[in-house]
Write a protein that holds these residues in place. Sequence first.
Motif, short mmCIF file in Angstrom:
data_model
loop_
_atom_site.label_atom_id
_atom_site.label_comp_id
_atom_site.label_asym_id
_atom_site.label_seq_id
_atom_site.Cartn_x
_atom_site.Cartn_y
_atom_site.Cartn_z
N ASP A 161 1.32 5.12 2.03
CA ASP A 161 0.87 5.79 3.26
C ASP A 161 0.11 7.06 2.92
N HIS A 216 0.87 -1.19 0.00
CA HIS A 216 0.00 0.00 0.00
C HIS A 216 0.90 1.23 0.00
N HIS A 225 4.75 -0.12 -0.02
CA HIS A 225 5.43 -0.90 1.03
C HIS A 225 4.45 -1.81 1.73
#
Length: 280
Positions: free
Chosen positions: A104, A102, A249
Amino acid sequence: MTTSDLCGHRLTPMEPFGIRLDAAMPGTPVGDLPVDRLRELAREHHLLLLRGFRGFDGAGELAEYSARWGELGMWPYGAVLELVEHDDPEDHIFDHRYVPLHWDSMYREQVAEFQVFHCVDAPGAQDGGRTTFTQTEAVLRQADPAHRRLWEQVTGRYRRAVTDYSGECVSPVVTTHPDGFPVIRYNEPVPPGEEFINHPELEFTGVGEERLPEFHRTLQAALHDPRHQYAHAWRTGDVVVADNYTLLHGREAFASRSPRHLQRVHVLGTPPMENTALVR
Ligand SMILES: [Fe+2]
């Protein structure tokens, strides 16, 4: 592999991307390094590992240091997220299980440019818990043209309803970095059989239902290809700065009750990047 140096510390390119700076004198304070030069390295290589330096004594010191990189992304809990397993986790972040890829700040008003991670305590070598990073600009550059055309047609819609992380976000899978090059924004569905607390609702549109399995399969194969993905095995004291605009990440599962403790801070871009994917 070529090495060079920065203020006498050894600088080494990492595989398949990223750059590592090893302290010439163990225990040199991270704060002694020139932030402008480190920021250039993090932008150019997308991931910067500082190893062997003296890190931070507490969250306050980490926040103070990170503020030298730029404006901090603030959360209801403050600037520093303590990533450590909870006894009774309310969210997957505080669990020991796998976290899919995903980016952030997907549900925030502004998207962080950098994540600054500090490893307070590393898990043992056999405990797992590596953080995975994928360089999505390289994924697109080297993609099979037919796969890339498919990915470019798809838009993801993500919805979560959890304190501190709730919201809704709609983003094309292939979108544009503020510097003008294409990147991927994708929150990977959790594989069947994996347990996961507070999974977002996911919806992918733009192609017919019948093409979605091929979309996820080809994209995930490319994102997890070792040519584009780096898995970071933490050592106590590591500082990692990651380019959240370009990378995705995730986290590998780790042995429950292993001493894995990371701190994470968000640094906004200059100027801060408004989150145009957020549904307001
Ligand atoms: Fe994350």
